[in-house]
Design a protein around this motif. Structure first.
Motif, PDB file in Angstrom:
ATOM      1  N   LEU A 203       0.832  -1.202   0.000  1.00 18.82           N
ATOM      2  CA  LEU A 203       0.000   0.000   0.000  1.00 18.82           C
ATOM      3  C   LEU A 203       0.867   1.252   0.000  1.00 18.82           C
ATOM      4  CD1 LEU A 203      -2.548  -1.174   2.721  1.00 18.82           C
ATOM      5  CD2 LEU A 203      -2.914  -1.164   0.237  1.00 18.82           C
ATOM      6  N   GLY A 204       0.233   2.377  -0.270  1.00 21.52           N
ATOM      7  CA  GLY A 204       0.939   3.648  -0.273  1.00 21.52           C
ATOM      8  C   GLY A 204       0.440   4.535  -1.394  1.00 21.52           C
ATOM      9  N   PRO A 205       1.089   5.669  -1.600  1.00 21.72           N
ATOM     10  CA  PRO A 205       0.656   6.596  -2.652  1.00 21.72           C
ATOM     11  C   PRO A 205       0.803   5.977  -4.034  1.00 21.72           C
ATOM     12  CG  PRO A 205       2.187   7.633  -1.112  1.00 21.72           C
ATOM     13  CD  PRO A 205       2.228   6.184  -0.823  1.00 21.72           C
ATOM     14  N   LEU A 206      -0.152   6.271  -4.905  1.00 18.71           N
ATOM     15  CA  LEU A 206      -0.118   5.778  -6.277  1.00 18.71           C
ATOM     16  C   LEU A 206       0.696   6.727  -7.152  1.00 18.71           C
ATOM     17  CD1 LEU A 206      -3.917   4.942  -6.687  1.00 18.71           C
ATOM     18  CD2 LEU A 206      -2.098   3.294  -6.238  1.00 18.71           C
ATOM     19  N   LEU A 207       1.600   6.179  -7.928  1.00 19.64           N
ATOM     20  CA  LEU A 207       2.268   6.952  -8.966  1.00 19.64           C
ATOM     21  C   LEU A 207       1.598   6.717 -10.316  1.00 19.64           C
ATOM     22  CD1 LEU A 207       6.063   6.434  -8.076  1.00 19.64           C
ATOM     23  CD2 LEU A 207       4.636   8.433  -7.609  1.00 19.64           C
ATOM     24  N   GLN A 208       1.172   5.489 -10.555  1.00 20.64           N
ATOM     25  CA  GLN A 208       0.516   5.145 -11.816  1.00 20.64           C
ATOM     26  C   GLN A 208      -0.945   5.583 -11.771  1.00 20.64           C
ATOM     27  OE1 GLN A 208       0.715   3.058  -9.327  1.00 20.64           O
ATOM     28  NE2 GLN A 208      -1.137   1.807  -9.302  1.00 20.64           N
ATOM     29  N   PRO A 209      -1.565   5.834 -12.920  1.00 18.57           N
ATOM     30  CA  PRO A 209      -2.945   6.330 -12.927  1.00 18.57           C
ATOM     31  C   PRO A 209      -4.002   5.265 -12.665  1.00 18.57           C
ATOM     32  CG  PRO A 209      -2.118   6.119 -15.169  1.00 18.57           C
ATOM     33  CD  PRO A 209      -0.956   5.839 -14.272  1.00 18.57           C
ATOM     34  N   SER A 210      -3.649   3.993 -12.813  1.00 20.77           N
ATOM     35  CA  SER A 210      -4.634   2.918 -12.671  1.00 20.77           C
ATOM     36  C   SER A 210      -4.618   2.342 -11.257  1.00 20.77           C
ATOM     37  CB  SER A 210      -4.352   1.808 -13.693  1.00 20.77           C
ATOM     38  OG  SER A 210      -3.044   1.295 -13.509  1.00 20.77           O
ATOM     39  N   LEU A 211      -5.692   1.643 -10.925  1.00 20.51           N
ATOM     40  CA  LEU A 211      -5.810   0.988  -9.623  1.00 20.51           C
ATOM     41  C   LEU A 211      -5.187  -0.394  -9.697  1.00 20.51           C
ATOM     42  CD1 LEU A 211      -7.070   1.094  -6.722  1.00 20.51           C
ATOM     43  CD2 LEU A 211      -9.064  -0.061  -7.722  1.00 20.51           C
ATOM     44  N   ASN A 212      -4.290  -0.693  -8.775  1.00 21.23           N
ATOM     45  CA  ASN A 212      -3.665  -2.006  -8.730  1.00 21.23           C
ATOM     46  C   ASN A 212      -4.353  -2.886  -7.696  1.00 21.23           C
ATOM     47  OD1 ASN A 212      -2.192   0.010  -6.962  1.00 21.23           O
ATOM     48  ND2 ASN A 212      -1.463  -1.928  -6.100  1.00 21.23           N
ATOM     49  N   ALA A 213      -4.076  -4.190  -7.748  1.00 24.81           N
ATOM     50  CA  ALA A 213      -4.813  -5.164  -6.943  1.00 24.81           C
ATOM     51  C   ALA A 213      -4.638  -4.956  -5.446  1.00 24.81           C
ATOM     52  CB  ALA A 213      -4.399  -6.580  -7.334  1.00 24.81           C
ATOM     53  N   SER A 214      -3.428  -4.659  -4.982  1.00 23.04           N
ATOM     54  CA  SER A 214      -3.226  -4.518  -3.535  1.00 23.04           C
ATOM     55  C   SER A 214      -3.879  -3.251  -2.996  1.00 23.04           C
ATOM     56  CB  SER A 214      -1.732  -4.547  -3.192  1.00 23.04           C
ATOM     57  OG  SER A 214      -1.030  -3.538  -3.881  1.00 23.04           O
ATOM     58  N   SER A 215      -3.827  -2.161  -3.759  1.00 21.81           N
ATOM     59  CA  SER A 215      -4.515  -0.943  -3.328  1.00 21.81           C
ATOM     60  C   SER A 215      -6.022  -1.145  -3.316  1.00 21.81           C
ATOM     61  CB  SER A 215      -4.151   0.232  -4.245  1.00 21.81           C
ATOM     62  OG  SER A 215      -2.782   0.556  -4.157  1.00 21.81           O
ATOM     63  N   ALA A 216      -6.501  -2.039  -4.199  1.00 23.83           N
ATOM     64  CA  ALA A 216      -7.933  -2.334  -4.243  1.00 23.83           C
ATOM     65  C   ALA A 216      -8.406  -2.998  -2.948  1.00 23.83           C
ATOM     66  CB  ALA A 216      -8.251  -3.228  -5.433  1.00 23.83           C
ATOM     67  N   VAL A 217      -7.517  -3.695  -2.251  1.00 24.72           N
ATOM     68  CA  VAL A 217      -7.887  -4.306  -0.967  1.00 24.72           C
ATOM     69  C   VAL A 217      -8.296  -3.220   0.028  1.00 24.72           C
ATOM     70  CG1 VAL A 217      -7.030  -5.622   1.018  1.00 24.72           C
ATOM     71  CG2 VAL A 217      -6.438  -6.342  -1.305  1.00 24.72           C
ATOM     72  N   PHE A 312      11.062  -0.082   8.533  1.00 25.41           N
ATOM     73  CA  PHE A 312       9.726   0.047   7.951  1.00 25.41           C
ATOM     74  C   PHE A 312       9.021   1.301   8.454  1.00 25.41           C
ATOM     75  CE2 PHE A 312      10.520  -4.502   7.537  1.00 25.41           C
ATOM     76  CZ  PHE A 312      10.043  -4.766   6.265  1.00 25.41           C
ATOM     77  N   ARG A 313       8.251   1.927   7.581  1.00 29.81           N
ATOM     78  CA  ARG A 313       7.410   3.050   7.971  1.00 29.81           C
ATOM     79  C   ARG A 313       6.285   2.560   8.887  1.00 29.81           C
ATOM     80  NH1 ARG A 313       9.129   4.652   2.945  1.00 29.81           N
ATOM     81  NH2 ARG A 313       9.299   6.890   2.543  1.00 29.81           N
ATOM     82  N   PRO A 314       5.822   3.402   9.793  1.00 31.19           N
ATOM     83  CA  PRO A 314       4.645   3.030  10.591  1.00 31.19           C
ATOM     84  C   PRO A 314       3.452   2.796   9.677  1.00 31.19           C
ATOM     85  CG  PRO A 314       5.756   4.937  11.545  1.00 31.19           C
ATOM     86  CD  PRO A 314       6.381   4.700  10.197  1.00 31.19           C
ATOM     87  N   ILE A 315       2.708   1.741   9.916  1.00 28.44           N
ATOM     88  CA  ILE A 315       1.587   1.385   9.048  1.00 28.44           C
ATOM     89  C   ILE A 315       0.533   2.482   9.036  1.00 28.44           C
ATOM     90  CG2 ILE A 315       0.362   0.122  10.860  1.00 28.44           C
ATOM     91  CD1 ILE A 315       0.502  -0.668   7.076  1.00 28.44           C
ATOM     92  N   GLN A 316       0.398   3.213  10.142  1.00 31.84           N
ATOM     93  CA  GLN A 316      -0.593   4.290  10.196  1.00 31.84           C
ATOM     94  C   GLN A 316      -0.277   5.377   9.156  1.00 31.84           C
ATOM     95  OE1 GLN A 316       0.937   2.945  12.774  1.00 31.84           O
ATOM     96  NE2 GLN A 316      -0.618   2.261  14.238  1.00 31.84           N
ATOM     97  N   ASP A 317       1.008   5.700   9.016  1.00 27.88           N
ATOM     98  CA  ASP A 317       1.400   6.709   8.024  1.00 27.88           C
ATOM     99  C   ASP A 317       1.114   6.223   6.609  1.00 27.88           C
ATOM    100  OD1 ASP A 317       2.274   8.103  10.213  1.00 27.88           O
ATOM    101  OD2 ASP A 317       4.418   7.843   9.803  1.00 27.88           O
ATOM    102  N   THR A 318       1.416   4.963   6.374  1.00 29.95           N
ATOM    103  CA  THR A 318       1.170   4.379   5.050  1.00 29.95           C
ATOM    104  C   THR A 318      -0.304   4.425   4.690  1.00 29.95           C
ATOM    105  OG1 THR A 318       3.070   2.888   5.275  1.00 29.95           O
ATOM    106  CG2 THR A 318       1.368   2.274   3.669  1.00 29.95           C
TER     107      THR A 318
END
Length: 343
Positions: A203-217, A312-318
Protein backbone atom coordinates in the motif's frame (compact mmCIF):
# COMPACT_ATOMS: atom_id res chain seq x y z
CA UNK A 1 22.87 -0.88 -29.86
CA UNK A 2 26.22 0.28 -28.48
CA UNK A 3 27.64 -1.79 -25.64
CA UNK A 4 27.90 0.32 -22.47
CA UNK A 5 31.36 1.00 -21.09
CA UNK A 6 32.27 -0.92 -17.94
CA UNK A 7 31.78 2.07 -15.64
CA UNK A 8 28.37 2.73 -17.23
CA UNK A 9 27.35 -0.93 -17.01
CA UNK A 10 27.87 -0.91 -13.24
CA UNK A 11 25.09 1.66 -12.93
CA UNK A 12 22.78 0.30 -15.63
CA UNK A 13 19.84 -1.79 -14.43
CA UNK A 14 16.59 -3.03 -15.94
CA UNK A 15 13.19 -3.03 -14.22
CA UNK A 16 10.63 -5.29 -15.88
CA UNK A 17 7.06 -4.14 -15.31
CA UNK A 18 8.30 -0.65 -14.55
CA UNK A 19 4.92 1.02 -15.04
CA UNK A 20 3.17 -0.91 -12.23
CA UNK A 21 2.61 0.11 -8.62
CA UNK A 22 5.80 -1.35 -7.16
CA UNK A 23 7.73 -0.96 -10.40
CA UNK A 24 7.07 2.79 -10.60
CA UNK A 25 8.29 3.32 -7.04
CA UNK A 26 11.36 1.20 -7.70
CA UNK A 27 12.20 3.26 -10.79
CA UNK A 28 11.82 6.43 -8.74
CA UNK A 29 13.97 5.01 -5.93
CA UNK A 30 16.73 4.02 -8.35
CA UNK A 31 16.72 7.44 -10.03
CA UNK A 32 16.81 9.23 -6.68
CA UNK A 33 19.55 6.99 -5.25
CA UNK A 34 22.91 8.56 -4.53
CA UNK A 35 24.61 5.97 -6.76
CA UNK A 36 22.78 7.54 -9.71
CA UNK A 37 21.57 4.44 -11.48
CA UNK A 38 20.64 4.52 -15.14
CA UNK A 39 17.36 2.66 -15.57
CA UNK A 40 15.74 0.74 -18.37
CA UNK A 41 12.09 0.06 -17.62
CA UNK A 42 9.89 -2.28 -19.63
CA UNK A 43 6.25 -1.53 -20.39
CA UNK A 44 3.69 -3.44 -22.44
CA UNK A 45 2.77 -0.59 -24.78
CA UNK A 46 4.97 2.44 -25.41
CA UNK A 47 2.11 4.17 -27.22
CA UNK A 48 -0.11 4.10 -24.12
CA UNK A 49 0.35 7.33 -22.09
CA UNK A 50 -1.01 5.61 -18.97
CA UNK A 51 2.05 3.37 -19.01
CA UNK A 52 4.65 5.99 -19.85
CA UNK A 53 3.74 9.50 -18.72
CA UNK A 54 4.12 8.95 -14.98
CA UNK A 55 7.45 7.18 -15.52
CA UNK A 56 8.91 9.99 -17.60
CA UNK A 57 7.90 12.43 -14.87
CA UNK A 58 10.00 10.56 -12.29
CA UNK A 59 13.33 11.95 -13.44
CA UNK A 60 14.68 14.43 -10.87
CA UNK A 61 14.78 18.04 -12.04
CA UNK A 62 17.85 18.96 -14.10
CA UNK A 63 18.59 15.25 -14.51
CA UNK A 64 20.05 13.74 -17.66
CA UNK A 65 17.06 12.32 -19.57
CA UNK A 66 19.23 9.43 -20.80
CA UNK A 67 19.14 8.00 -17.26
CA UNK A 68 15.68 6.57 -17.97
CA UNK A 69 14.85 4.57 -21.09
CA UNK A 70 11.53 2.84 -21.72
CA UNK A 71 11.36 -0.42 -23.66
CA UNK A 72 8.26 -2.11 -25.01
CA UNK A 73 8.52 -5.76 -24.02
CA UNK A 74 6.35 -8.86 -23.95
CA UNK A 75 7.21 -11.55 -21.40
CA UNK A 76 6.68 -14.20 -24.05
CA UNK A 77 8.85 -12.39 -26.60
CA UNK A 78 12.48 -13.21 -25.81
CA UNK A 79 13.79 -10.70 -28.33
CA UNK A 80 12.02 -7.75 -26.74
CA UNK A 81 13.36 -8.73 -23.32
CA UNK A 82 16.88 -9.11 -24.65
CA UNK A 83 16.79 -5.60 -26.09
CA UNK A 84 16.02 -4.21 -22.62
CA UNK A 85 18.44 -6.39 -20.63
CA UNK A 86 21.52 -6.59 -22.86
CA UNK A 87 24.28 -4.45 -21.33
CA UNK A 88 22.74 -4.25 -17.85
CA UNK A 89 24.60 -5.25 -14.72
CA UNK A 90 21.46 -5.93 -12.70
CA UNK A 91 17.81 -6.78 -13.33
CA UNK A 92 14.77 -6.32 -11.12
CA UNK A 93 12.11 -8.68 -12.43
CA UNK A 94 8.62 -7.53 -11.42
CA UNK A 95 6.50 -8.03 -14.53
CA UNK A 96 3.82 -10.63 -13.91
CA UNK A 97 0.13 -10.47 -14.82
CA UNK A 98 -2.36 -9.69 -12.05
CA UNK A 99 -6.07 -9.04 -12.42
CA UNK A 100 -8.65 -7.34 -10.23
CA UNK A 101 -11.16 -9.98 -11.41
CA UNK A 102 -10.61 -13.70 -11.97
CA UNK A 103 -9.17 -14.31 -15.44
CA UNK A 104 -11.27 -16.24 -17.93
CA UNK A 105 -8.22 -18.02 -19.36
CA UNK A 106 -5.85 -18.69 -16.40
CA UNK A 107 -3.33 -20.65 -18.44
CA UNK A 108 -2.80 -18.06 -21.17
CA UNK A 109 -3.54 -14.92 -19.13
CA UNK A 110 -1.65 -15.79 -15.93
CA UNK A 111 0.37 -18.99 -15.89
CA UNK A 112 2.20 -18.83 -19.21
CA UNK A 113 3.36 -15.19 -18.92
CA UNK A 114 4.36 -15.61 -15.26
CA UNK A 115 6.28 -18.87 -15.61
CA UNK A 116 7.68 -18.80 -19.13
CA UNK A 117 8.07 -15.04 -18.89
CA UNK A 118 10.28 -15.44 -15.83
CA UNK A 119 12.38 -18.06 -17.61
CA UNK A 120 12.71 -15.78 -20.64
CA UNK A 121 13.91 -12.93 -18.44
CA UNK A 122 16.41 -15.16 -16.65
CA UNK A 123 17.74 -16.55 -19.92
CA UNK A 124 18.34 -13.01 -21.15
CA UNK A 125 20.08 -12.26 -17.85
CA UNK A 126 22.29 -15.33 -18.26
CA UNK A 127 23.27 -14.35 -21.79
CA UNK A 128 23.93 -10.76 -20.71
CA UNK A 129 26.06 -11.95 -17.76
CA UNK A 130 23.95 -9.97 -15.33
CA UNK A 131 25.49 -9.79 -11.87
CA UNK A 132 22.29 -10.27 -9.87
CA UNK A 133 18.56 -10.66 -10.44
CA UNK A 134 16.15 -9.43 -7.76
CA UNK A 135 12.96 -11.39 -8.31
CA UNK A 136 9.80 -9.81 -6.94
CA UNK A 137 7.75 -12.79 -5.89
CA UNK A 138 4.85 -12.38 -3.46
CA UNK A 139 3.29 -13.65 -0.28
CA UNK A 140 1.08 -15.42 -2.81
CA UNK A 141 4.03 -17.80 -3.25
CA UNK A 142 3.99 -18.43 0.53
CA UNK A 143 0.26 -18.62 1.29
CA UNK A 144 -2.33 -20.16 1.13
CA UNK A 145 -0.78 -23.11 2.93
CA UNK A 146 -3.48 -24.81 5.08
CA UNK A 147 -0.99 -27.38 6.38
CA UNK A 148 1.34 -24.78 7.94
CA UNK A 149 1.48 -25.39 11.74
CA UNK A 150 -0.80 -23.04 13.68
CA UNK A 151 1.80 -22.63 16.41
CA UNK A 152 4.53 -21.45 14.01
CA UNK A 153 5.04 -17.99 12.55
CA UNK A 154 5.00 -18.00 8.76
CA UNK A 155 8.52 -17.51 7.44
CA UNK A 156 10.49 -17.86 4.23
CA UNK A 157 10.37 -21.65 4.39
CA UNK A 158 6.61 -21.57 3.75
CA UNK A 159 5.37 -22.33 0.23
CA UNK A 160 1.88 -22.01 -1.21
CA UNK A 161 -0.10 -25.24 -1.53
CA UNK A 162 -0.55 -25.56 -5.29
CA UNK A 163 -3.17 -28.32 -5.08
CA UNK A 164 -5.26 -26.30 -2.62
CA UNK A 165 -5.14 -23.26 -4.89
CA UNK A 166 -6.05 -25.21 -8.02
CA UNK A 167 -8.97 -26.86 -6.22
CA UNK A 168 -10.26 -23.42 -5.19
CA UNK A 169 -9.38 -21.78 -8.53
CA UNK A 170 -6.93 -19.36 -6.92
CA UNK A 171 -4.81 -18.92 -10.02
CA UNK A 172 -2.66 -15.93 -9.08
CA UNK A 173 -0.92 -17.78 -6.20
CA UNK A 174 -0.39 -20.71 -8.57
CA UNK A 175 1.27 -18.42 -11.11
CA UNK A 176 3.56 -16.74 -8.58
CA UNK A 177 4.54 -20.00 -6.90
CA UNK A 178 5.34 -21.88 -10.09
CA UNK A 179 7.21 -18.87 -11.50
CA UNK A 180 9.39 -18.61 -8.41
CA UNK A 181 10.08 -22.35 -8.32
CA UNK A 182 11.10 -22.16 -11.98
CA UNK A 183 13.43 -19.27 -11.15
CA UNK A 184 15.19 -21.21 -8.39
CA UNK A 185 15.62 -24.22 -10.67
CA UNK A 186 17.07 -22.01 -13.41
CA UNK A 187 19.39 -20.34 -10.91
CA UNK A 188 20.63 -23.73 -9.71
CA UNK A 189 21.20 -25.07 -13.22
CA UNK A 190 22.96 -22.01 -14.63
CA UNK A 191 24.66 -20.44 -11.62
CA UNK A 192 22.70 -17.20 -11.96
CA UNK A 193 22.60 -15.07 -8.80
CA UNK A 194 18.91 -14.69 -7.91
CA UNK A 195 17.44 -13.17 -4.75
CA UNK A 196 13.67 -13.14 -4.13
CA UNK A 197 11.51 -10.68 -2.20
CA UNK A 198 7.96 -11.44 -1.03
CA UNK A 199 5.92 -8.29 -0.34
CA UNK A 200 2.74 -8.61 1.67
CA UNK A 201 -0.31 -6.47 0.76
CA UNK A 202 1.48 -3.45 -0.67
CA UNK A 203 0.00 0.00 0.00
CA UNK A 204 0.94 3.65 -0.27
CA UNK A 205 0.66 6.60 -2.65
CA UNK A 206 -0.12 5.78 -6.28
CA UNK A 207 2.27 6.95 -8.97
CA UNK A 208 0.52 5.14 -11.82
CA UNK A 209 -2.94 6.33 -12.93
CA UNK A 210 -4.63 2.92 -12.67
CA UNK A 211 -5.81 0.99 -9.62
CA UNK A 212 -3.66 -2.01 -8.73
CA UNK A 213 -4.81 -5.16 -6.94
CA UNK A 214 -3.23 -4.52 -3.54
CA UNK A 215 -4.52 -0.94 -3.33
CA UNK A 216 -7.93 -2.33 -4.24
CA UNK A 217 -7.89 -4.31 -0.97
CA UNK A 218 -7.84 -1.04 0.99
CA UNK A 219 -10.33 0.63 -1.34
CA UNK A 220 -12.84 -2.20 -1.02
CA UNK A 221 -12.44 -2.26 2.76
CA UNK A 222 -13.20 1.47 2.93
CA UNK A 223 -16.27 0.86 0.76
CA UNK A 224 -17.68 -1.70 3.19
CA UNK A 225 -16.42 -5.00 1.79
CA UNK A 226 -16.77 -8.02 4.08
CA UNK A 227 -13.94 -9.89 2.37
CA UNK A 228 -11.58 -11.07 5.12
CA UNK A 229 -8.60 -12.06 2.93
CA UNK A 230 -8.67 -15.33 4.89
CA UNK A 231 -6.19 -17.27 2.80
CA UNK A 232 -4.08 -14.41 1.44
CA UNK A 233 -3.21 -12.14 4.36
CA UNK A 234 0.20 -11.78 6.01
CA UNK A 235 -0.02 -8.11 6.94
CA UNK A 236 0.77 -5.07 4.83
CA UNK A 237 3.80 -3.04 3.80
CA UNK A 238 4.54 0.39 2.36
CA UNK A 239 5.35 0.32 -1.35
CA UNK A 240 8.30 2.66 -0.72
CA UNK A 241 9.74 0.18 1.77
CA UNK A 242 9.41 -2.57 -0.81
CA UNK A 243 11.39 -0.48 -3.30
CA UNK A 244 14.04 0.22 -0.66
CA UNK A 245 14.20 -3.47 0.16
CA UNK A 246 14.62 -4.42 -3.50
CA UNK A 247 17.54 -2.03 -3.83
CA UNK A 248 19.00 -3.24 -0.52
CA UNK A 249 18.93 -6.84 -1.75
CA UNK A 250 20.58 -5.82 -4.99
CA UNK A 251 23.37 -3.93 -3.26
CA UNK A 252 24.06 -6.39 -0.42
CA UNK A 253 26.55 -9.04 -1.59
CA UNK A 254 25.62 -11.54 1.13
CA UNK A 255 21.88 -11.43 0.36
CA UNK A 256 20.55 -14.78 -0.82
CA UNK A 257 17.36 -16.81 -0.91
CA UNK A 258 13.87 -15.57 -0.02
CA UNK A 259 12.96 -12.42 1.95
CA UNK A 260 9.50 -11.83 3.41
CA UNK A 261 8.74 -8.10 3.24
CA UNK A 262 5.94 -7.14 5.63
CA UNK A 263 5.46 -4.65 8.43
CA UNK A 264 4.49 -7.47 10.79
CA UNK A 265 2.08 -10.41 10.58
CA UNK A 266 -1.32 -9.82 12.14
CA UNK A 267 -5.00 -10.53 11.58
CA UNK A 268 -6.91 -8.70 8.84
CA UNK A 269 -9.45 -7.89 11.58
CA UNK A 270 -6.75 -5.86 13.36
CA UNK A 271 -5.80 -4.16 10.11
CA UNK A 272 -9.43 -3.14 9.55
CA UNK A 273 -9.55 -1.63 13.03
CA UNK A 274 -6.43 0.43 12.33
CA UNK A 275 -7.96 1.64 9.06
CA UNK A 276 -11.19 2.59 10.86
CA UNK A 277 -9.25 4.72 13.32
CA UNK A 278 -7.32 6.52 10.59
CA UNK A 279 -10.19 6.91 8.13
CA UNK A 280 -13.35 7.73 10.12
CA UNK A 281 -16.66 8.10 8.37
CA UNK A 282 -16.29 5.24 5.91
CA UNK A 283 -18.65 2.24 6.10
CA UNK A 284 -16.04 -0.27 7.23
CA UNK A 285 -17.29 -3.72 8.12
CA UNK A 286 -16.49 -4.75 11.71
CA UNK A 287 -14.96 -8.21 11.78
CA UNK A 288 -16.08 -9.85 15.00
CA UNK A 289 -13.89 -12.96 14.97
CA UNK A 290 -10.47 -14.20 13.99
CA UNK A 291 -10.18 -13.55 10.26
CA UNK A 292 -7.12 -15.76 9.75
CA UNK A 293 -7.75 -18.85 11.93
CA UNK A 294 -4.53 -20.02 13.52
CA UNK A 295 -2.32 -17.29 12.05
CA UNK A 296 0.52 -16.50 14.46
CA UNK A 297 1.17 -12.78 14.84
CA UNK A 298 4.72 -11.47 14.70
CA UNK A 299 5.93 -7.87 14.79
CA UNK A 300 9.33 -8.66 13.29
CA UNK A 301 8.30 -11.22 10.68
CA UNK A 302 10.63 -9.64 8.10
CA UNK A 303 13.62 -10.46 10.30
CA UNK A 304 15.91 -11.25 7.37
CA UNK A 305 15.38 -7.74 5.95
CA UNK A 306 15.53 -6.11 9.37
CA UNK A 307 18.89 -7.79 9.95
CA UNK A 308 20.14 -6.14 6.75
CA UNK A 309 19.17 -2.74 8.15
CA UNK A 310 15.79 -2.09 6.55
CA UNK A 311 13.48 0.14 8.60
CA UNK A 312 9.73 0.05 7.95
CA UNK A 313 7.41 3.05 7.97
CA UNK A 314 4.64 3.03 10.59
CA UNK A 315 1.59 1.38 9.05
CA UNK A 316 -0.59 4.29 10.20
CA UNK A 317 1.40 6.71 8.02
CA UNK A 318 1.17 4.38 5.05
CA UNK A 319 -2.58 3.98 5.37
CA UNK A 320 -3.20 7.71 5.68
CA UNK A 321 -1.19 8.46 2.53
CA UNK A 322 -2.70 5.51 0.65
CA UNK A 323 -6.27 6.63 1.42
CA UNK A 324 -5.46 10.23 0.48
CA UNK A 325 -3.98 9.03 -2.80
CA UNK A 326 -7.08 6.97 -3.60
CA UNK A 327 -9.20 10.07 -2.99
CA UNK A 328 -6.94 12.31 -5.06
CA UNK A 329 -7.12 9.87 -7.98
CA UNK A 330 -10.91 9.70 -7.78
CA UNK A 331 -11.12 6.06 -6.72
CA UNK A 332 -12.49 6.90 -3.26
CA UNK A 333 -15.14 9.41 -2.32
CA UNK A 334 -15.16 11.62 0.76
CA UNK A 335 -16.20 10.03 4.07
CA UNK A 336 -19.70 10.59 5.39
CA UNK A 337 -20.10 13.32 7.95
CA UNK A 338 -20.25 11.84 11.43
CA UNK A 339 -22.93 13.24 13.68
CA UNK A 340 -21.75 14.66 17.02
CA UNK A 341 -24.23 12.29 18.69
CA UNK A 342 -22.54 9.24 17.17
CA UNK A 343 -20.99 6.85 19.66
Amino acid sequence: MAVPKEEERKKLVCVTGGCGFIGSWLVRTLLDHHHSYTVRATVQDLSDPSQTYHLRSLLPSNSDESRLSLFQADLLDSGSLWAAIDGCEGVFHLASPCFLEDPREPQTQLLDPAIQGTLNVLEACRKAKVRRVVLTSSISAMVPNPSWPHDKVVDESCWTDIDFCKAHKKWYPVSKTLAERAAWEFSKQHGLDVVAIHPSTCLGPLLQPSLNASSAVLLQLLQGSEESQEHHWLGSVDVRDVAKAQLLLYETPCASGRYLCTNGIYQFKDFAEIVAGICPGYPLHKFAKETQPGLMGCKDAAKRLLDLGLKFRPIQDTLKEAADSLKDRGFLGQPALISSSSS
